[in-house]
Design a protein around this motif. Structure first.
Motif, short mmCIF file in Angstrom:
data_model
loop_
_atom_site.label_atom_id
_atom_site.label_comp_id
_atom_site.label_asym_id
_atom_site.label_seq_id
_atom_site.Cartn_x
_atom_site.Cartn_y
_atom_site.Cartn_z
N THR A 189 0.56 -1.27 -0.14
CA THR A 189 -0.31 0.12 0.25
C THR A 189 1.53 1.66 -0.05
OG1 THR A 189 -1.39 -1.08 0.72
CG2 THR A 189 -1.52 1.80 1.26
N THR A 190 1.76 1.15 1.39
CA THR A 190 2.61 2.74 1.23
C THR A 190 3.39 2.88 -0.68
OG1 THR A 190 2.37 2.28 3.64
CG2 THR A 190 4.65 3.60 2.28
N ALA A 191 4.21 1.69 -1.00
CA ALA A 191 5.02 2.07 -2.12
C ALA A 191 4.33 2.76 -3.13
CB ALA A 191 5.36 0.54 -2.45
N VAL A 192 2.81 1.95 -3.15
CA VAL A 192 1.54 2.63 -4.07
C VAL A 192 1.63 3.74 -4.08
CG1 VAL A 192 -0.26 2.05 -5.45
CG2 VAL A 192 0.82 0.57 -5.00
N HIS A 193 1.64 4.27 -2.67
CA HIS A 193 1.05 6.02 -2.48
C HIS A 193 2.00 6.25 -3.16
CE1 HIS A 193 -2.52 5.46 -1.10
NE2 HIS A 193 -2.45 4.93 0.11
N HIS A 194 3.60 6.10 -2.81
CA HIS A 194 4.29 6.89 -3.22
C HIS A 194 5.40 6.56 -4.90
CE1 HIS A 194 5.40 7.54 0.79
NE2 HIS A 194 5.95 6.33 1.80
N ALA A 195 4.82 6.18 -5.62
CA ALA A 195 5.31 5.68 -6.91
C ALA A 195 4.89 7.09 -7.76
CB ALA A 195 4.57 4.03 -7.18
N PRO A 196 3.96 7.53 -7.39
CA PRO A 196 4.27 8.67 -8.58
C PRO A 196 5.13 10.31 -7.99
CG PRO A 196 1.59 8.37 -7.21
CD PRO A 196 2.72 6.86 -7.06
N MET B 19 2.38 -11.70 0.68
CA MET B 19 2.39 -9.79 0.64
C MET B 19 2.29 -10.16 -0.89
SD MET B 19 1.58 -9.30 3.97
CE MET B 19 1.84 -9.84 5.27
N ILE B 20 3.41 -10.25 -1.06
CA ILE B 20 4.01 -9.90 -2.46
C ILE B 20 3.30 -9.75 -3.80
CG2 ILE B 20 5.42 -10.76 -4.51
CD1 ILE B 20 6.85 -8.64 -2.12
N GLU B 21 2.69 -11.29 -3.57
CA GLU B 21 1.61 -11.14 -4.97
C GLU B 21 0.00 -10.26 -4.62
OE1 GLU B 21 1.77 -13.06 -7.32
OE2 GLU B 21 3.74 -14.14 -6.76
N ILE B 22 0.16 -9.95 -3.70
CA ILE B 22 -1.05 -8.99 -3.08
C ILE B 22 -1.01 -7.55 -3.58
CG2 ILE B 22 -2.43 -8.02 -1.60
CD1 ILE B 22 -1.97 -10.75 0.59
N ALA B 23 0.29 -7.30 -3.04
CA ALA B 23 1.20 -6.20 -3.60
C ALA B 23 1.47 -6.09 -4.73
CB ALA B 23 2.35 -5.71 -2.81
N ARG B 24 1.60 -7.29 -5.89
CA ARG B 24 1.50 -6.96 -7.14
C ARG B 24 0.04 -6.43 -8.09
NH1 ARG B 24 5.20 -12.32 -8.06
NH2 ARG B 24 7.77 -10.89 -8.01
N ALA C 139 -0.63 -3.33 -7.54
CA ALA C 139 -0.24 -1.89 -8.02
C ALA C 139 -0.56 -2.06 -9.11
CB ALA C 139 1.27 -2.37 -8.43
N SER C 140 -1.54 -3.45 -9.89
CA SER C 140 -1.58 -3.74 -11.19
C SER C 140 -2.94 -2.85 -11.34
CB SER C 140 -2.04 -4.41 -11.89
OG SER C 140 -2.36 -5.04 -12.91
N GLU C 141 -4.06 -2.78 -10.39
CA GLU C 141 -5.12 -2.35 -9.75
C GLU C 141 -5.28 -0.85 -10.62
OE1 GLU C 141 -6.69 -4.04 -6.69
OE2 GLU C 141 -7.34 -5.99 -8.21
N SER C 142 -3.94 -0.20 -10.00
CA SER C 142 -4.09 1.04 -9.56
C SER C 142 -3.15 1.62 -10.42
CB SER C 142 -3.05 1.73 -8.19
OG SER C 142 -3.95 1.31 -7.12
N ASN C 143 -2.45 1.26 -11.95
CA ASN C 143 -2.30 1.24 -12.82
C ASN C 143 -1.14 1.47 -12.81
OD1 ASN C 143 -3.84 -0.13 -14.55
ND2 ASN C 143 -5.43 2.40 -14.49
N ILE C 144 -0.56 1.01 -11.40
CA ILE C 144 1.43 1.64 -11.27
C ILE C 144 2.04 0.75 -11.96
CG2 ILE C 144 3.16 2.31 -9.59
CD1 ILE C 144 0.34 4.10 -9.29
N ASP C 145 3.49 1.33 -13.09
CA ASP C 145 4.07 0.40 -13.28
C ASP C 145 6.11 0.58 -13.44
OD1 ASP C 145 4.95 2.78 -15.22
OD2 ASP C 145 4.03 2.06 -16.47
#
Length: 208
Positions: free
Chosen positions: A52-59, A73-78, A81-87
Motif C-alpha cells: 500500500t505505501t509503495a503504491v502511494h509513493h510511486a507517483p 504479501m508480494i503477490e497481493i502487492a503486485r 499496483a496493477s489495479e492502480s495502474n502503477i508500473d
C-alpha cells in the motif's frame, strides 16, 4: 521457509483487508516522506507488506524496489499496483540482506513497521547506510516497546512463535533506536512518536 515467513504468509490476506488503524497519522507519514522525494529518485522499501505505501509513493519517484519475506504479501502487492495502474514498482520476495544493491546506489530507503521484527537490526542499519548515496534518506516507523509495559511481550514470544500466533518481536526503546540509527552513519531530521503509550516512532534520517 522460516517461522516468520510462514507467519506472514498466513496473515497476508487478512492484513490486506485490514483498514489503517490511524488514517490521520498515516497520511502525515506519507506527506513527510514524500516531501523528501524528487521525480528522479530510486527508492527501496524493505518489509513492504502488501504494498500500500509503495503504491502511494510511486507517483513521486522514478522507481521503487519493494521487498518482503512473504511471497503471499508480494503477490497481493503486485495486484494492488496493477489495479492502480502503477508500473514503476518492482516487487520481489526477499530480505534486505539478500537484495544486494550496489554501494551508494539508492536515493532513499524505507523500513516501515519492520525494524522491531528483525533479530539483526544493526546489520540491517549498516546495510541501509551502505546502499544509500551520501545525503540519501532513510525513513523508518518502528514499534519501540522498551519503555512501556508491553516490553514484557518478550517473555511470550517463544511460545507465540511455536504456536504460530506471532512473529519475532524485539524490544527496544526510542532512544536506543535513535542511537543505533545515528551510529550507523545518519543524522536524524525528523523524530516523533504516536499511538498507544507513544510506542510507535517515526524517523526521517539522512546519510552523512
Amino acid at each position: 521457509m522460516s517461522t516468520s515467513d510462514k507467519f506472514w504468509d498466513s496473515k497476508a490476506e487478512g492484513y490486506a483487508k485490514s483498514p489503517v488503524s490511524d488514517e490521520e497519522t498515516y497520511q502525515k507519514k506519507l506527506s513527510e516522506t514524500q516531501a523528501t522525494f524528487s521525480p528522479e529518485m530510486r527508492v527501496l522499501e524493505f518489509g513492504c507488506g502488501t504494498g500500500t505505501t509503495a503504491v502511494h509513493h510511486a507517483p513521486h519517484v522514478l522507481h521503487i524496489d519493494a521487498i518482503d519475506i512473504s511471497q503471499n504479501m508480494i503477490e497481493i502487492a503486485r495486484r494492488k499496483a496493477s489495479e492502480s495502474n502503477i508500473d514503476n514498482i518492482t516487487f520481489t520476495r526477499g530480505a534486505l540482506t539478500e537484495f544486494n544493491a550496489d554501494t551508494a546506489s539508492l536515493d532513499a530507503v524505507l523500513g516501515l513497521n519492520v525494524i522491531h521484527l528483525l533479530p539483526d537490526r544493526q546489520s540491517v542499519l549498516t546495510e541501509v547506510a551502505r546502499i544509500l548515496k551520501p545525503g540519501g534518506v532513510f525513513v523508518s516507523s518502528t514499534g519501540c516497546l522498551g519503555s512501556s509495559y508491553l516490553r514484557f511481550i518478550k517473555l511470550f514470544v517463544p511460545l507465540g512463535k511455536f504456536l504460530g500466533l506471532m512473529p519475532d518481536v524485539f524490544v527496544l526503546t526510542e532512544s536506543e533506536l535513535a542511537t543505533e540509527i545515528t551510529n550507523a552513519g545518519f543524522a536524524i531530521e525528523r523524530q516523533w512518536h504516536h499511538g498507544m503509550k507513544d510506542i510507535n516512532v517515526f524517523i526521517i534520517a539522512r546519510k552523512i
